[in-house]
Structure formats: structure tokens, C-alpha cells
Design an enzyme around this catalytic site. Structure first.
Site, PDB file in Angstrom:
ATOM      1  N   PRO A   1       0.761  -1.113   0.032  1.00 16.86           N
ATOM      2  CG  PRO A   1       0.084  -0.929   2.281  1.00 16.86           C
ATOM      3  CD  PRO A   1       0.856  -1.927   1.263  1.00 16.86           C
ATOM      4  CE  LYS A   2       2.790   7.197  -3.630  1.00 18.28           C
ATOM      5  NZ  LYS A   2       2.336   8.405  -2.730  1.00 18.28           N
TER       6      LYS A   2
END
Length: 561
Positions: free
Chosen positions: A124-125
Site C-alpha cells: 500500500p502507498k
């Protein structure tokens, strides 16, 4: 590989040019517009980095920064990315530079990038602020803000107060450098529903405060890089989890292609997470030695961001529309933006008064999102242009009893009446909308709202914009309308009653309706004295009586003498 990179660059350039058209400004105006936006972004930067405050949503800041870069490129100015970097009150050198991450425009671009690489992983960013964690002899030795990627500020004392950051480690991590994201802890954050909540600015605010309050325990850390760490990603993840960096192992998945990335990305977009995200990062397990890491030069990882819940769009024009009731509404025509796979080019502002309150002019930048049922709406005006010329709205001369007959001043309300009577709930004329009605009226110059009943198959066939195959279907629809019940035709004439009230009236002929008294109408459900006055005024109107006589001549059911 060079061939694929060339293809990728071509695709990205094509996409950029198709969505980001350069403004048609003179050099003087371009300089003024760029300078004004540059000053505003600099002010936001100063507020953000010096005081930990944010006067603008993270998403709006990102999009306006991108807009500034676009304008600078359009008019041959340098982009000056350094202006958006934090001021270096401290000058602590990162043991390993922060490279940043290149963003992919879409799934196709990501697929091309992945095709030349192997052993790929998606993470995930996480939306927060980047940090370097330096461990020496098993203890947290230093924490450094990202800064400009090469140097940052000493955050060691602050980070030591964050309980989620391990203060001691062992084994391969005892003398290591880690890079990650300090984030705002969330319980069950669903990105699709909750958006970004300005998480980045909130974290920055906490890290900039002078007091070492307990609020730092509301922060967590997600380690996304271990420069010069174990070669195998699985080994890296295991060691990090053992040391207490458990989120990295939980949210790092092996992927083989862009389809798999898309599935994970979509799942993280819709499910509960312990942090705010703004997309995903795809990275190769094989990384160069850390001494080769430099800002902006990471070829082993890319980001695929989520489509923002709200998009900044440029207002291209302000248009006025007159509805069937005579009310004037204002519509903003936009440079196209994508919202949840929907291309948005228009947004309804509302009444003229509402438009004046918003103070929107062509050239302004507005924040647009989707309301219920996917209808675009304006959330805010985020930037106003230097030169603002607003059109003059039409005179408010229309009401519910005007424009049953065509005239130059009645063009818009007349078309609105045609669209209304053709709708499913009225006469049900399938296959024709606003554009079709405009074409028919412009070609055949209707006298009134029912003139289309006189059109012949040949006339329909020779109407510009209507295909021959469609013209036959349309003529059939027009003829079928003659069989619609009397109440549908009365609705098409704009009687100010609900369908329920009209059905309850049991009116079955025009002559009977004209003779109905005020007392009769008051007995109908949901019909108060004000509505009754409107009905009486409507049925006594000369245009309405003329239309009733015309429909009688056409032998429409219920209108015959």
C-alpha cells in the site's frame, strides 16, 4: 527493454497531452497566472513545513501542484521542484538517499513496466510523511525527515516517543538503515468511503509541534525499504516482522502481473485498513546497492495511485439553462476529468443566486466529486484565475406558463418542455433526448410543443443528425403516443399536479377538466390552496386552451369534443 521503455514513454506522453491541454494564454497572462499559483503553493509549503499547518486538502495541493508544473511546461518555464521541498532548518545527511517513486498513469503503463521485471511485490502507498530510521548496535540511533531526499531534519527525539517504532532491534537489523512512512493510526479506515482525511498534514502537524505530547502515540510506522537488506523479500519481511515492524509483512504481496496488482489495489481501496492510503507501490525485490540511490532515479519501483475521490477541474465556460418551469439554472462546462471511471465535463451549479454566491468564472479551478447516483457536484472553488470575465445571465422573464409556443426568447424553456414530455413518466418517447429535439426543432421550426405529431416519415428521414433507421422508429413512437391515456397528455401540458393527484381526480376529458371547480381540486390528495390556485391559473391560460383545441383537432383521446 529500451523498446518497451520507448513505448511506455509514448503512451504516457499521449495520455498527458490528451488530458492536459495547454491554456490559450498570452505570454503576459501566462506569467501572471503561473506566478500567482506559484506564490500560493509556496505559502502552503511554508505553512506546512514551518508550522505543521495545512490550509488546503492534501489532494487539492497535489493536483494544483501538478497543474502548476503543467503550465510551466506549456510556457517553457522551469518547474522548480525545489520550491516544493521542505526548508532545511537542519541538515542531517541521509545514510541512504530517498529516491521517491515514479507514478504510473494507468494499468497499461504499469503492465509495460512490469513486463521487463521479475520477483515483484505490491505494498500500500501509505499516506503520511517519509522518514529514515537508523539503527546502530541494536538501538535507534537517528530518525531523519525525508527533506529533499539527501538531507532532512533530525526527528530522533520525536520518533523515540512513538511507541509503534521499535527502539531496539537485533540480528541483521542491529546495524541497518530503514525507510518508511510515519502515518496516522486508523481503525477500519475504508479509503473508498472516507478519503484521505488530510492525514499527511495531520502527521506533519504532530511532528512539527514543540511539545512532546502523548498524541505521538497516535502515529504508526510502515517500513517500505531496507537498503542493502536480505536479497530475498521473504527474508526481509520475516526479519522486519520479528523486530516489530509487522505491518510490512502483512501488507506486502507477491504479484506477477498488472491484473493481480489491480485486484489487490481494488481490495485495499474498499476494505478496512489501519492507515490512510493513496494507491499502491509495486517494487522489485532486487534493488541496487544503496550507494547508487538518488532522488528521482529509482527504476525498481513505481506507484499506481488511486483516482482521487474529488478532482480539480478547470471551468471552461458558464452556461445558462431554462427548465420547463421557467427556472434558470447555471451549468459549468469543464475540462474533462475522471471520477470513478466516469468522464465528467459538466456540473450543475444550481440557481443564478447560487452561482453568484460561488463566484465561479471561466478559468477558475473547482473541486468536483460524485454525489449520490454518480451525479457530479461542486465541493469548492480552489483557485480563481487572474482574469475573470463572467457571462450575464438571461433575464428572469420565464415561469411555469411561458414558452409552450416557440419563439427566439423561448428557445431553452421550449426545448426543456419537449424533453419533459418525451420522458418515460409522461409520453414515453423512446430514442429521443435533448439533442434530438433540438435537431427536430431547428430543422422543422415547431410552432408549439406538440408540433412533432405532424411530422411525416420523409421529414424525419431528412432531419440532420437522425439516421434513416432511427427515423422510422421515431415516427412509430410519435404515432404510439396518440394512444397514451388522457392524463399523460395533461401531464405533458404541464398541469401543476402530481401524478397521484391527477389519477385520483378521475378526469377523463378536457371539457370535464376545464369545468372542474376550485372545491373539486381541493379534495385531491396533497393539493393545498396554493396548488389549487396554480391549477386554476394553468387551465385558464390562453396558451393551454389553444393547445387543448389543437389536440382535439388531432383527435387525441380525451380532447375530442
Amino acid at each position: 527493454m529500451k523498446v518497451w521503455m520507448a513505448i511506455l514513454i509514448s503512451i504516457l506522453c499521449w495520455q498527458s497531452s490528451s488530458w492536459a491541454v495547454c491554456p490559450a494564454w498570452s505570454p503576459a497572462r501566462a506569467q501572471e497566472e503561473i506566478s500567482r499559483l506559484q506564490q500560493q503553493i509556496k505559502q502552503w509549503d511554508d505553512d506546512y513545513w514551518k508550522e505543521g499547518k495545512s490550509e488546503v486538502e492534501d489532494g487539492v495541493y497535489d493536483q494544483l501542484s501538478a497543474r502548476l508544473t503543467q503550465w510551466q511546461r506549456c510556457f517553457g518555464e522551469e518547474t522548480h521542484r525545489d520550491a516544493m521541498m521542505p526548508p532545511l532548518n537542519g541538515a542531517v545527511i541521509h545514510p541512504v538517499a530517498h529516491t521517491g517513486v515514479r507514478k504510473m498513469a494507468d494499468k497499461i503503463a504499469l503492465s509495460l513496466w512490469m513486463r521487463e521485471r521479475s520477483d515483484l511485490w505490491v505494498q500500500p502507498k501509505v499516506d503520511g510523511v517519509a522518514v529514515t530510521l537508523v539503527y546502530r548496535d541494536g538501538k535507534l540511533n537517528k530518525a531523519i525527515s525525508r527533506g529533499n531526499g539527501l538531507k532532512g531534519e533530525d526527528w530522533t527525539q520525536k520518533v523515540r516517543l512513538i511507541s509503534a517504532v521499535p527502539q531496539t532491534v537485533s540480528g541483521p537489523l542491529a546495524n541497518s538503515t530503514l525507510q518508511g512512512e510515519i502515518f496516522l493510526k486508523r481503525e477500519g479506515h475504508i479509503q473508498q468511503q472516507m478519503g484521505g482525511i488530510n492525514a499527511r498534514a495531520k502527521v506533519a502537524d504532530l511532528m512539527m509541534r514543540q511539545d512532546d505530547s502523548d498524541t505521538l502515540n497516535s502515529l504508526g510506522v510502515f517500513v517500505w525499504a531496507w537498503p542493502d537488506g536480505p536479497q530475498l523479500m521473504t527474508d526481509r519481511l520475516k526479519e522486519l516482522a520479528t523486530a516489530g515492524f509487522t505491518l510490512t509483512q502483512t501488507y506486502t504481496r507477491a504479484v506477477k502481473n498488472a491484473d493481480e496488482v489491480a485486484r489487490v489495489r481494488n481490495a485495499w481501496w474498499k476494505t478496512k485498513l489501519p492507515f490512510v492510503t493513496d494507491g499502491v507501490v509495486v517494487r522489485a525485490a532486487k534493488e541496487p546497492e544503496s550507494r547508487h540511490w538518488l532522488p528521482g532515479q529509482a527504476e525498481w519501483l513505481v506507484a499506481w495511485k488511486y483516482q482521487p475521490v474529488a478532482q480539480v477541474a478547470e471551468v471552461k465556460a458558464i452556461q445558462f439553462a431554462v427548465g420547463k418551469s421557467g427556472k434558470i439554472s447555471v451549468v459549468a462546462s469543464l475540462a474533462p476529468v475522471m471520477l470513478d471511471d466516469k468522464k465528467v465535463q459538466r456540473v450543475n451549479i444550481g440557481s443564478v443566486r447560487r452561482w453568484q454566491e460561488w463566484n465561479i468564472a471561466p478559468g477558475d479551478q473547482i473541486l468536483v466529486s460524485l454525489a449520490g447516483q454518480g451525479i457530479p457536484r461542486i465541493d469548492d472553488v480552489v483557485w480563481r484565475g487572474a482574469e475573470r470575465t463572467k457571462p450575464t445571465p438571461p433575464e428572469n422573464r420565464f415561469n411555469s406558463l411561458t414558452c409552450y409556443f416557440a419563439s427566439d426568447v423561448c428557445q431553452e424553456q421550449f426545448i426543456s418542455r419537449l424533453v419533459w414530455l418525451g420522458s418515460k413518466q409522461v409520453l414515453g418517447l423512446d430514442g429521443i433526448g435533448e439533442a434530438g429535439w433540438r435537431s427536430l426543432h431547428q430543422t422543422h421550426r415547431f410552432e408549439h410543443i406538440f408540433s412533432w405529431l405532424l411530422l411525416t416519415p420523409e421529414q424525419l428521414q431528412n432531419t440532420p443528425g437522425i439516421a434513416k433507421s432511427k427515423s422510422a422508429q421515431l415516427w412509430h413512437q410519435f404515432n404510439l403516443a396518440r394512444q397514451q391515456p388522457f392524463t399523460r397528455w395533461v401531464m405533458a401540458m404541464g398541469i401543476p399536479l402530481t401524478r397521484a393527484a391527477l389519477n385520483a381526480s378521475d378526469e377523463r376529458s378536457w371539457s370535464q377538466l376545464l369545468l372542474s371547480t376550485e372545491q373539486f381540486w381541493q379534495q385531491l390528495p396533497g393539493t393545498g390552496s396554493g396548488r389549487v390556485r396554480q391549477v386554476i391559473e394553468w387551465k385558464e391560460n390562453a396558451q393551454i386552451k389553444k393547445l387543448g383545441s389543437w389536440l382535439a383537432a388531432q383527435q387525441i383521446t380525451g380532447f375530442e369534443p
